[in-house]
Design a protein around this motif. Structure first.
Motif, PDB file in Angstrom:
ATOM      1  N   VAL A  65       0.822  -1.216   0.000  1.00 15.39           N
ATOM      2  CA  VAL A  65       0.000   0.000   0.000  1.00 15.39           C
ATOM      3  C   VAL A  65       0.854   1.262   0.000  1.00 15.39           C
ATOM      4  N   GLU A  66       2.142   1.089   0.232  1.00 18.69           N
ATOM      5  CA  GLU A  66       3.060   2.233   0.206  1.00 18.69           C
ATOM      6  C   GLU A  66       4.430   1.711  -0.192  1.00 18.69           C
ATOM      7  N   TYR A  67       5.075   2.440  -1.110  1.00 17.67           N
ATOM      8  CA  TYR A  67       6.417   2.050  -1.537  1.00 17.67           C
ATOM      9  C   TYR A  67       7.143   3.282  -2.042  1.00 17.67           C
ATOM     10  N   VAL A  68       8.073   3.763  -1.234  1.00 18.59           N
ATOM     11  CA  VAL A  68       8.922   4.889  -1.589  1.00 18.59           C
ATOM     12  C   VAL A  68      10.355   4.382  -1.425  1.00 18.59           C
ATOM     13  N   PRO A  69      11.023   4.040  -2.528  1.00 19.65           N
ATOM     14  CA  PRO A  69      12.348   3.430  -2.440  1.00 19.65           C
ATOM     15  C   PRO A  69      13.301   4.209  -1.536  1.00 19.65           C
ATOM     16  N   GLY A  70      13.955   3.466  -0.656  1.00 21.28           N
ATOM     17  CA  GLY A  70      14.920   4.046   0.269  1.00 21.28           C
ATOM     18  C   GLY A  70      14.306   4.716   1.473  1.00 21.28           C
ATOM     19  N   GLU A  71      12.973   4.806   1.524  1.00 23.24           N
ATOM     20  CA  GLU A  71      12.317   5.519   2.621  1.00 23.24           C
ATOM     21  C   GLU A  71      11.246   4.723   3.353  1.00 23.24           C
ATOM     22  N   ARG A  72      10.252   4.188   2.611  1.00 24.87           N
ATOM     23  CA  ARG A  72       9.102   3.565   3.259  1.00 24.87           C
ATOM     24  C   ARG A  72       8.549   2.423   2.416  1.00 24.87           C
ATOM     25  N   ILE A  73       8.085   1.413   3.142  1.00 23.06           N
ATOM     26  CA  ILE A  73       7.349   0.320   2.522  1.00 23.06           C
ATOM     27  C   ILE A  73       6.288  -0.128   3.522  1.00 23.06           C
ATOM     28  N   ALA A  74       5.097  -0.443   3.020  1.00 24.96           N
ATOM     29  CA  ALA A  74       4.015  -0.912   3.889  1.00 24.96           C
ATOM     30  C   ALA A  74       3.112  -1.853   3.116  1.00 24.96           C
ATOM     31  N   TRP A  75       2.580  -2.835   3.830  1.00 20.70           N
ATOM     32  CA  TRP A  75       1.612  -3.738   3.234  1.00 20.70           C
ATOM     33  C   TRP A  75       0.511  -4.040   4.236  1.00 20.70           C
ATOM     34  N   GLU A  76      -0.651  -4.356   3.696  1.00 21.46           N
ATOM     35  CA  GLU A  76      -1.795  -4.733   4.509  1.00 21.46           C
ATOM     36  C   GLU A  76      -2.080  -6.207   4.269  1.00 21.46           C
ATOM     37  N   SER A  77      -2.219  -6.940   5.374  1.00 21.88           N
ATOM     38  CA  SER A  77      -2.399  -8.391   5.316  1.00 21.88           C
ATOM     39  C   SER A  77      -3.837  -8.783   5.582  1.00 21.88           C
ATOM     40  N   ARG A  78      -4.226  -9.875   4.925  1.00 21.42           N
ATOM     41  CA  ARG A  78      -5.563 -10.440   5.108  1.00 21.42           C
ATOM     42  C   ARG A  78      -5.413 -11.940   5.337  1.00 21.42           C
ATOM     43  N   PHE A  79      -6.344 -12.484   6.099  1.00 15.93           N
ATOM     44  CA  PHE A  79      -6.415 -13.930   6.322  1.00 15.93           C
ATOM     45  C   PHE A  79      -7.855 -14.350   6.066  1.00 15.93           C
ATOM     46  N   ALA A  80      -8.048 -15.350   5.234  1.00 19.48           N
ATOM     47  CA  ALA A  80      -9.382 -15.829   4.871  1.00 19.48           C
ATOM     48  C   ALA A  80     -10.241 -14.675   4.347  1.00 19.48           C
ATOM     49  N   GLY A  81      -9.605 -13.733   3.646  1.00 19.16           N
ATOM     50  CA  GLY A  81     -10.309 -12.609   3.063  1.00 19.16           C
ATOM     51  C   GLY A  81     -10.612 -11.463   4.014  1.00 19.16           C
ATOM     52  N   LEU A  82     -10.260 -11.614   5.288  1.00 23.92           N
ATOM     53  CA  LEU A  82     -10.545 -10.585   6.286  1.00 23.92           C
ATOM     54  C   LEU A  82      -9.302  -9.760   6.596  1.00 23.92           C
ATOM     55  N   PRO A  83      -9.462  -8.449   6.824  1.00 23.57           N
ATOM     56  CA  PRO A  83      -8.304  -7.625   7.165  1.00 23.57           C
ATOM     57  C   PRO A  83      -7.693  -8.051   8.503  1.00 23.57           C
ATOM     58  N   VAL A  84      -6.364  -8.063   8.533  1.00 27.53           N
ATOM     59  CA  VAL A  84      -5.648  -8.472   9.738  1.00 27.53           C
ATOM     60  C   VAL A  84      -4.792  -7.331  10.270  1.00 27.53           C
ATOM     61  N   SER A  85      -3.888  -6.815   9.422  1.00 31.45           N
ATOM     62  CA  SER A  85      -2.907  -5.867   9.941  1.00 31.45           C
ATOM     63  C   SER A  85      -2.270  -5.060   8.829  1.00 31.45           C
ATOM     64  N   ARG A  86      -1.604  -3.995   9.256  1.00 28.74           N
ATOM     65  CA  ARG A  86      -0.779  -3.184   8.357  1.00 28.74           C
ATOM     66  C   ARG A  86       0.615  -3.167   8.963  1.00 28.74           C
ATOM     67  N   TRP A  87       1.593  -3.595   8.190  1.00 26.72           N
ATOM     68  CA  TRP A  87       2.992  -3.596   8.599  1.00 26.72           C
ATOM     69  C   TRP A  87       3.730  -2.549   7.776  1.00 26.72           C
ATOM     70  N   ALA A  88       4.605  -1.790   8.404  1.00 26.07           N
ATOM     71  CA  ALA A  88       5.334  -0.748   7.679  1.00 26.07           C
ATOM     72  C   ALA A  88       6.738  -0.603   8.236  1.00 26.07           C
ATOM     73  N   TYR A  89       7.632  -0.173   7.350  1.00 33.82           N
ATOM     74  CA  TYR A  89       9.005   0.160   7.710  1.00 33.82           C
ATOM     75  C   TYR A  89       9.314   1.529   7.146  1.00 33.82           C
ATOM     76  N   ALA A  90       9.895   2.375   7.983  1.00 28.33           N
ATOM     77  CA  ALA A  90      10.319   3.709   7.556  1.00 28.33           C
ATOM     78  C   ALA A  90      11.786   3.872   7.902  1.00 28.33           C
ATOM     79  N   LEU A  91      12.557   4.415   6.967  1.00 30.66           N
ATOM     80  CA  LEU A  91      13.980   4.639   7.167  1.00 30.66           C
ATOM     81  C   LEU A  91      14.258   6.127   7.187  1.00 30.66           C
ATOM     82  N   ALA A  92      15.169   6.530   8.060  1.00 30.39           N
ATOM     83  CA  ALA A  92      15.585   7.932   8.144  1.00 30.39           C
ATOM     84  C   ALA A  92      17.077   7.964   8.421  1.00 30.39           C
ATOM     85  N   ASP A  93      17.699   9.069   8.054  1.00 28.68           N
ATOM     86  CA  ASP A  93      19.115   9.224   8.348  1.00 28.68           C
ATOM     87  C   ASP A  93      19.309   9.239   9.858  1.00 28.68           C
TER      88      ASP A  93
END
Length: 157
Positions: free
Chosen positions: A72-100
């Motif tokens: 759901v978010e992808y900014v190379p070198g800065e941020r990545i995020a995805w939203e997970s589903r199980f059995a078609g139901l929303p579960v979670s949003r995982w994200a990583y952000a990088l900073a100097d």
């Protein structure tokens, strides 16, 4: 951010490029996470970009399950995020952000947002074999970030 959401960070004595090499490709999560065993692309898009789908296989003890996620978010070198589903139901949003960080290093922030319906939260402890998903995820995030730090720092020595 709700009270159940989490953020955990680590300072890595390695440049952002070394850290991004690990986190910018979500198929590497099986190397980093204590619970995720494997991540593969689903569908025609097989590169990290918004909309790409992933299948994650997870394991805790004898319990094995799979989720389908969408970037759901992808900014190379800065941020990545995805939203997970199980059995078609929303579960979670995982994200990583990088900073100097200090001295040419990188600060990495991992975040988790619980997106489960209230009823799923109610019955989840039996399915997940844990009463406290937030604390369980916090411990897993700390392990993941320690692995990221160790690998990134090893590549720059």
């Amino acid at each position: 951010m709700s009270t159940d959401d989490l953020e955990v960070h680590v300072d890595v004595a390695a440049p952002r490029e070394a850290v991004w090499a690990l986190l910018g490709d979500p198929t590497r999560m099986g190397e980093l996470s204590p619970e995720c065993r494997r991540v593969t692309w689903v569908g025609d898009v097989r590169v990290p970009e918004v909309g790409a789908r992933l299948r994650g296989v997870n394991r805790r003890g004898a319990s094995v399950w799979a989720t389908v996620s969408r970037l759901v978010e992808y900014v190379p070198g800065e941020r990545i995020a995805w939203e997970s589903r199980f059995a078609g139901l929303p579960v979670s949003r995982w994200a990583y952000a990088l900073a100097d960080g200090a001295d040419g290093g990188t600060r990495v922030v991992e975040s988790w947002r619980d997106q489960r319906h209230w009823f799923v939260r109610l019955v989840s402890p039996a399915a997940r074999f844990t009463l406290d998903a937030r604390e369980h995820n916090r411990r897993g995030m700390e392990v993941t970030l320690q692995r990221v730090r160790d690998l990134a720092e090893a590549t720059t020595r």
